[in-house]
Design an enzyme around this catalytic site. Structure first.
Site, short mmCIF file in Angstrom:
data_model
loop_
_atom_site.label_atom_id
_atom_site.label_comp_id
_atom_site.label_asym_id
_atom_site.label_seq_id
_atom_site.Cartn_x
_atom_site.Cartn_y
_atom_site.Cartn_z
N ALA A 72 0.73 -1.18 -0.06
CA ALA A 72 0.03 -0.25 0.06
C ALA A 72 0.75 1.08 -0.15
O ALA A 72 0.33 2.21 -0.17
CB ALA A 72 -0.73 -0.02 1.08
N ARG A 97 10.18 8.02 -2.64
CA ARG A 97 11.57 8.05 -3.18
C ARG A 97 11.81 7.50 -4.89
O ARG A 97 12.90 7.94 -5.14
CB ARG A 97 12.52 7.59 -2.06
CG ARG A 97 12.55 8.35 -1.04
CD ARG A 97 13.83 7.95 -0.40
NE ARG A 97 13.36 6.63 0.69
CZ ARG A 97 14.12 5.65 1.23
NH1 ARG A 97 15.63 5.49 0.84
NH2 ARG A 97 13.77 4.91 1.93
N LYS A 114 4.99 2.04 -6.87
CA LYS A 114 6.35 1.55 -6.76
C LYS A 114 6.57 -0.28 -6.92
O LYS A 114 7.47 -0.69 -7.73
CB LYS A 114 6.81 1.46 -5.24
CG LYS A 114 8.13 0.87 -4.99
CD LYS A 114 8.99 1.31 -3.74
CE LYS A 114 8.25 0.66 -2.44
NZ LYS A 114 9.08 0.99 -1.19
N GLN A 143 -6.18 -0.78 1.85
CA GLN A 143 -5.78 0.21 2.91
C GLN A 143 -6.00 1.70 2.31
O GLN A 143 -5.15 2.00 1.82
CB GLN A 143 -4.59 -0.31 3.38
CG GLN A 143 -4.08 0.65 4.74
CD GLN A 143 -2.51 0.33 4.86
OE1 GLN A 143 -1.72 0.33 4.22
NE2 GLN A 143 -2.04 0.65 6.33
N GLY A 170 5.41 -6.30 -0.84
CA GLY A 170 5.58 -6.24 -2.26
C GLY A 170 7.00 -5.54 -2.85
O GLY A 170 6.85 -5.80 -3.96
N GLU A 216 11.64 -1.03 17.29
CA GLU A 216 11.67 -0.26 16.19
C GLU A 216 12.86 0.52 16.16
O GLU A 216 13.11 1.03 17.46
CB GLU A 216 10.72 0.58 15.91
CG GLU A 216 9.67 -0.49 15.14
CD GLU A 216 10.04 -1.21 13.74
OE1 GLU A 216 9.85 -0.57 13.02
OE2 GLU A 216 10.29 -2.46 13.95
C1 UD1 Z 1 9.24 -2.57 9.06
C2 UD1 Z 1 9.25 -3.14 10.28
C3 UD1 Z 1 10.96 -3.31 10.82
C4 UD1 Z 1 11.47 -4.05 9.63
C5 UD1 Z 1 11.40 -3.44 8.66
C6 UD1 Z 1 12.16 -4.32 7.15
C7 UD1 Z 1 7.22 -2.63 11.35
C8 UD1 Z 1 6.74 -1.77 12.46
N1 UD1 Z 1 8.32 -2.33 11.42
O1 UD1 Z 1 9.89 -1.39 9.05
O2 UD1 Z 1 10.74 -4.05 12.02
O3 UD1 Z 1 12.97 -4.20 10.02
O4 UD1 Z 1 10.09 -3.47 8.04
O5 UD1 Z 1 11.89 -3.82 6.08
O6 UD1 Z 1 6.59 -3.38 10.75
N2 UD1 Z 1 3.28 -0.66 4.23
C9 UD1 Z 1 1.67 -0.60 3.97
N3 UD1 Z 1 0.88 0.08 4.55
C10 UD1 Z 1 1.37 0.73 5.75
C11 UD1 Z 1 2.58 0.62 6.34
C12 UD1 Z 1 3.67 -0.18 5.20
O7 UD1 Z 1 1.19 -1.29 3.15
O8 UD1 Z 1 0.58 1.25 6.46
C13 UD1 Z 1 4.15 -1.67 3.54
C14 UD1 Z 1 4.89 -0.90 2.68
O9 UD1 Z 1 4.52 -0.35 1.31
C15 UD1 Z 1 5.94 -1.27 2.58
C16 UD1 Z 1 5.92 -2.40 3.61
O10 UD1 Z 1 5.06 -2.35 4.40
O11 UD1 Z 1 6.33 -2.26 1.59
C17 UD1 Z 1 7.04 -2.07 4.91
O12 UD1 Z 1 6.79 -0.78 5.52
P1 UD1 Z 1 7.73 0.46 5.79
O13 UD1 Z 1 7.30 1.34 6.20
O14 UD1 Z 1 8.96 0.13 4.98
O15 UD1 Z 1 8.23 -0.42 7.05
P2 UD1 Z 1 9.22 0.02 8.08
O16 UD1 Z 1 8.87 0.96 9.12
O17 UD1 Z 1 10.69 0.43 7.53
#
Ligand code: UD1
Ligand code: MG
Length: 460
Positions: free
Chosen positions: A16, A21, A28, A78, A106, A159
């Protein structure tokens, strides 16, 4: 109780995110690595690990994602991006009471079915409530940290933004991929809050919830930490492409294909290549291309969605959506356009273009020729510079050329026209009418020699 090895496996893939970036008009997860969308790479891995059903959580440009990826997966939406836990909640109705569910992202195209299989195996063998795929990395910045007790047992995930100094030094990170007991995930999601520094519903909080209910939680360290790499920018897209390119090239070399310069050879994941074929530098092999044994491909050739039989050479050429039979030579500098069928022992030489045509066995088209919308028989010889004039400005027409016909140099065959077997076309002819078998067709003005014309002109 159902034995765990028989239990159902499904997968939820989070897609989602906006991917700001990437600076793109497109979602993406639809950007491609070696011809395949990021999301499709993950779907492929989930399926090969045995996921029967897959639910993709879409948000930003969700309709576009659904259209591109299609109906082989289910979707949840979402609307607001409130964290990874919130994203999984949107798929709640997809999560069953029984079996296991993988949660994946994804945008991590390097994850393999084999790694997911070992995650599932560990999960089931250890009877875990949830098993995390973790990685040991040099620079853990930004990632969630896996915190273990002195005996190595999983304690919690923290985190980056919520971690203290000691926790920040931990270099085992959460790779963001999990195998959950479906029922436990479903229950834990109900208890999530957004009480943290980012005001997000963290999926990672489910780990402690499940642990606190007395279930085992563990993390499996991935062997190759590249597998958890996520793509957030075009630079990372290129980096991931290089890693995948190398991985695919190694696989072909291990199966008996010579790749002279793996650095400059780009082979998409679904391409099949037979033993003892040689891929020279600068080749791009795309789509569902199949190449037989003992072929020599390249240098500098692109082959897309085509079937090339055994012992074929393709040099400095482009072949698109076509078939080439055995022992045929293509190029240098040939262009085989879609829907062409090139026979066996054929020669398609330099600066020859073939489009939507069939070329029979043993036919030679050696130089500077265009064959469009034509059916050419066997053992036909094309002189240099032949043009099948297939387009009259409004419509395309088809021409047929029988077995053993001889087409002289610089002939135009104005379609539709039929040249029958063994017919002979004089060089320089523009053929507008059918030519019967074994006939000679001459369609040009007769030559006149004016004697001493040059001397006389000088005298004037
Ligand atoms: C998350 C993990 C972190 C882990 C990292 C690995 C959590 C809270 N943290 O971090 O522990 O080390 O991944 O990459 O889960 N996404 C959605 N909807 C949202 C939020 C995210 O679809 O509301 C999807 C994003 O598109 C992405 C993935 O989930 O593909 C991860 O989201 P991202 O925000 O990158 O996770 P991190 O906070 O970096
Ligand atoms: Mg985040």
């Amino acid at each position: 109780m159902i034995s765990s090895s028989l239990s159902e496996l499904s997968a939820i893939i989070l897609a989602a995110g906006e991917g700001t970036r990437m600076k793109s008009k497109k979602s993406k997860v639809l950007h491609k690595v070696l011809g395949k969308e990021l999301l499709n790479h993950v779907i492929y891995a989930a399926k090969s690990a045995g996921s029967k059903k897959i639910c993709v959580v879409v948000g930003y440009k969700g309709e576009e994602v659904k259209k591109e990826i299609g109906e082989s997966v289910e979707y949840a939406v979402q609307e607001e991006r409130l964290g990874t836990g919130h994203a999984v909640m949107q798929a709640d109705s997809f999560i069953k009471e029984e079996g296991d569910v993988l949660v994946l992202y994804g945008d991590t195209p390097l994850i393999t079915g084999d790694t997911l299989k070992s995650l599932i195996d560990t999960h089931r063998k250890e009877n875990n409530g949830v098993t995390i795929l973790s990685a040991i990395v040099e620079d853990p910045t930004g990632y969630g940290r896996i915190i273990r007790d002195e005996n190595g047992n999983f304690l919690k995930n923290v985190e980056h933004k919520d971690a203290n100094d000691e926790e920040l030094r931990v270099n085992e990170i959460n790779g963001g991929m999990y195998c959950f007991k479906s029922k436990l995930l479903k229950e834990a999601l109900k208890e999530l809050t957004n009480d943290n520094s980012q005001k997000e519903y963290y999926l990672t909080d489910t780990l402690q919830i499940i642990l606190s209910k007395g279930h085992r939680v563990n993390a499996l360290v991935v062997k190759d930490s590249n597998e958890i790499l996520g793509v957030n920018s075009r630079v990372q897209l290129a980096e991931v492409t290089q890693i995948m390119k190398k991985r695919i090239n190694i696989r072909h070399m291990e199966e008996g294909v010579t790749i002279v310069d793996p650095e400059t050879t780009y082979i998409e994941p679904d391409v099949i290549i037979g033993k003892d074929s040689i891929i020279n530098p600068g080749c791009v092999l795309k789509g569902r291309t199949v190449i037989g044994e003992d072929c020599i491909i390249g240098p500098n050739s692109t082959i897309d969605n085509s079937k090339i039989a055994d012992n074929v050479t393709v040099q400095y050429s482009v072949v698109l959506e076509s078939t080439v039979d055995s022992d045929t030579n293509i190029g240098p500098f040939a262009y085989i356009r879609p829907n062409s069928k090139i026979g066996s022992h054929v020669k398609i030489g330099d600066f020859v273009e073939v489009k939507n045509s069939t070329i029979g066995d043993n036919t030679k088209v050696s130089h500077l020729t265009y064959i469009g919308d034509a059916d050419v028989g066997e053992r036909v010889n094309f002189g240099c510079g032949t043009v099948v004039v297939n387009y009259d400005g409004k419509n395309k027409h088809r021409t047929t050329i029988g077995n053993d016909a001889f087409i002289g140099c610089n002939a135009n065959l104005v379609s539709p026209v039929a040249i029958d077997e063994e017919a002979f076309i004089a060089a320089g002819s523009t053929i507008t009418e059918d030519v019967p078998a074994k006939a000679l067709a001459i369609a040009r003005t007769r030559q006149i020699n004016k004697s001493n014309w040059v001397t006389k002109r000088k005298e004037k």
